[in-house]
Motif scaffolding. Sequence first.
Motif, PDB file in Angstrom:
ATOM      1  N   ALA A 312       0.898  -0.923   0.063  1.00 13.23           N
ATOM      2  CA  ALA A 312       0.152  -0.221   0.003  1.00 13.23           C
ATOM      3  C   ALA A 312       1.002   1.268   0.005  1.00 13.23           C
ATOM      4  O   ALA A 312       0.599   2.180  -0.752  1.00 13.23           O
ATOM      5  CB  ALA A 312      -0.864  -0.082   1.237  1.00 13.23           C
ATOM      6  N   SER A 313       2.002   1.320   0.847  1.00 13.78           N
ATOM      7  CA  SER A 313       2.772   2.428   1.095  1.00 13.78           C
ATOM      8  C   SER A 313       3.480   2.710  -0.465  1.00 13.78           C
ATOM      9  O   SER A 313       3.628   3.558  -0.651  1.00 13.78           O
ATOM     10  CB  SER A 313       3.928   2.237   2.136  1.00 13.78           C
ATOM     11  N   GLU A 314       4.197   1.406  -1.029  1.00 14.47           N
ATOM     12  CA  GLU A 314       4.964   1.758  -2.191  1.00 14.47           C
ATOM     13  C   GLU A 314       4.329   2.147  -3.349  1.00 14.47           C
ATOM     14  O   GLU A 314       4.584   3.157  -4.007  1.00 14.47           O
ATOM     15  CB  GLU A 314       5.564   0.501  -2.461  1.00 14.47           C
ATOM     16  N   GLN A 315       2.744   1.736  -3.335  1.00 14.94           N
ATOM     17  CA  GLN A 315       1.991   1.972  -4.575  1.00 14.94           C
ATOM     18  C   GLN A 315       1.440   3.506  -4.389  1.00 14.94           C
ATOM     19  O   GLN A 315       1.400   4.315  -5.256  1.00 14.94           O
ATOM     20  CB  GLN A 315       0.903   1.268  -4.510  1.00 14.94           C
ATOM     21  N   THR A 316       1.386   3.883  -3.067  1.00  9.71           N
ATOM     22  CA  THR A 316       0.950   5.345  -2.703  1.00  9.71           C
ATOM     23  C   THR A 316       2.010   6.154  -3.306  1.00  9.71           C
ATOM     24  O   THR A 316       1.752   7.344  -3.672  1.00  9.71           O
ATOM     25  CB  THR A 316       0.448   5.382  -1.272  1.00  9.71           C
ATOM     26  N   ILE A 317       3.248   6.026  -2.755  1.00 13.48           N
ATOM     27  CA  ILE A 317       4.342   6.748  -3.231  1.00 13.48           C
ATOM     28  C   ILE A 317       4.526   6.913  -4.654  1.00 13.48           C
ATOM     29  O   ILE A 317       4.771   8.083  -5.267  1.00 13.48           O
ATOM     30  CB  ILE A 317       5.749   6.030  -2.577  1.00 13.48           C
ATOM     31  N   ASP A 318       4.322   5.715  -5.161  1.00 16.23           N
ATOM     32  CA  ASP A 318       4.610   5.930  -6.538  1.00 16.23           C
ATOM     33  C   ASP A 318       3.402   6.648  -7.427  1.00 16.23           C
ATOM     34  O   ASP A 318       3.717   7.603  -8.370  1.00 16.23           O
ATOM     35  CB  ASP A 318       4.348   4.546  -7.252  1.00 16.23           C
ATOM     36  N   GLU A 319       2.278   6.814  -6.765  1.00 19.47           N
ATOM     37  CA  GLU A 319       1.228   7.385  -7.578  1.00 19.47           C
ATOM     38  C   GLU A 319       1.215   9.066  -7.296  1.00 19.47           C
ATOM     39  O   GLU A 319       0.667   9.876  -7.939  1.00 19.47           O
ATOM     40  CB  GLU A 319      -0.362   6.765  -6.990  1.00 19.47           C
ATOM     41  N   LEU A 320       1.765   9.166  -5.951  1.00 19.46           N
ATOM     42  CA  LEU A 320       1.957  10.384  -5.463  1.00 19.46           C
ATOM     43  C   LEU A 320       2.969  11.372  -6.513  1.00 19.46           C
ATOM     44  O   LEU A 320       2.651  12.469  -6.703  1.00 19.46           O
ATOM     45  CB  LEU A 320       2.581  10.659  -3.901  1.00 19.46           C
ATOM     46  N   LEU A 321       4.122  10.664  -6.562  1.00 19.90           N
ATOM     47  CA  LEU A 321       5.277  11.286  -7.413  1.00 19.90           C
ATOM     48  C   LEU A 321       4.453  11.407  -8.853  1.00 19.90           C
ATOM     49  O   LEU A 321       4.522  12.506  -9.408  1.00 19.90           O
ATOM     50  CB  LEU A 321       6.160  10.257  -7.707  1.00 19.90           C
ATOM     51  N   GLU A 322       3.710  10.407  -9.439  1.00 18.44           N
ATOM     52  CA  GLU A 322       3.253  10.520 -10.813  1.00 18.44           C
ATOM     53  C   GLU A 322       2.253  11.693 -10.966  1.00 18.44           C
ATOM     54  O   GLU A 322       2.137  12.197 -11.859  1.00 18.44           O
ATOM     55  CB  GLU A 322       2.944   9.281 -11.320  1.00 18.44           C
ATOM     56  N   THR A 323       1.612  11.768  -9.784  1.00 14.29           N
ATOM     57  CA  THR A 323       0.501  12.758  -9.824  1.00 14.29           C
ATOM     58  C   THR A 323       0.860  14.248  -9.831  1.00 14.29           C
ATOM     59  O   THR A 323       0.565  15.162 -10.380  1.00 14.29           O
ATOM     60  CB  THR A 323      -0.757  12.747  -8.815  1.00 14.29           C
ATOM     61  N   LEU A 324       1.997  14.425  -9.069  1.00 11.12           N
ATOM     62  CA  LEU A 324       2.490  15.757  -8.747  1.00 11.12           C
ATOM     63  C   LEU A 324       3.657  16.300  -9.492  1.00 11.12           C
ATOM     64  O   LEU A 324       3.908  17.482  -9.821  1.00 11.12           O
ATOM     65  CB  LEU A 324       3.187  16.182  -7.146  1.00 11.12           C
ATOM     66  N   LYS A 325       4.270  15.386 -10.381  1.00  8.01           N
ATOM     67  CA  LYS A 325       5.184  15.649 -11.317  1.00  8.01           C
ATOM     68  C   LYS A 325       4.403  16.600 -12.429  1.00  8.01           C
ATOM     69  O   LYS A 325       3.546  16.431 -13.037  1.00  8.01           O
ATOM     70  CB  LYS A 325       5.838  14.434 -11.994  1.00  8.01           C
TER      71      LYS A 325
END
Length: 325
Positions: A312-325
């Motif tokens: 859950a944490s790793e997927q959230t990190i990936d999505e957060l970075l992808e969303t804010l870039k």
Amino acid sequence: MNNKFLKKKYFFTLLFTVLLLLVLAACGNDDNDSNNDTSNNASEGNNENTEVTVDSEMGQVTLPANPERVLAPFHEDTLLALGITPVAKWAIGESVQNYLEKDLQDLERIEWTMPLEQVLSHEPDLIILENSLDSYEGSYEEYSAIAPTYVMTEEVTKDWKKQLQVFGEILGKETEAEKALADYETKVKEANGELTEILGDETVAFMWVTGGKYFLFEENRHSANMIYSELGVNVPILVEELGEAGTAWDPISLEKLSELDADHVIILGNQKDEGIETLKNSNVWKNTAAVQNDQVYYIEDESNWTNSGLNASEQTIDELLETLK
């Protein structure tokens, strides 16, 4: 026959006898060593651990080492992190933990209340339960009659990192647990650096919209805890004012959202939800800083954001970075 010849013959006979005895003795030692090795190996094989004794919410319990059929409802994330596929997956009716479906899609569901007949049908070697047994239909004694049962302490239930270590211990996966945690820390460090470059001092808020209601994440609610405390993302003032997350998650009113001062807002939930439709048509919402600056982002699947665990944490990190870039 002269004496010189007899002495020489006697000498060679004696020498041959001595050599023969040495050879036989050596062979005997080799046989003994071989027998000893076999005995030692057999002893080691007999002493190979088939059980492990650990502390639990129910006191010390003895569990089978390296079980093959593990049932740990709602904590499949931790099992997968250790390379273990459970015998069934947690569900509430048709609802499952979507973020794990890529690995669990072929598994049968087991209802979150853990009906005894369902548990029995999966023939588990080991059952792992949360510290609070009130939500389960059966008792500890009833589950233990089906298979050895481990009940997590409150700390292990709530802290996925501690849980990963404990699961590693009881499942014979200590090395895998250590590696998974080390890799995660590396990922967090790298993400922290990227987010610092992307956001600087800007703040981010996270909100789940479901059933027409708005649930703003407190600092320590689900994935927000990791994002604010580990990734170092700055917290908006309104989120700070919400205080600590309680057991119940109360919705926030649309009027109160007018006070949301976040530079960025990530909204989780189905785009067709009535709450999101209402937001998009609300003048109150349209006047917030994030909307004014076009810094509102939508993510359809909230499942990893509203859960805790390595995956859950790793997927959230990936999505957060992808969303804010």
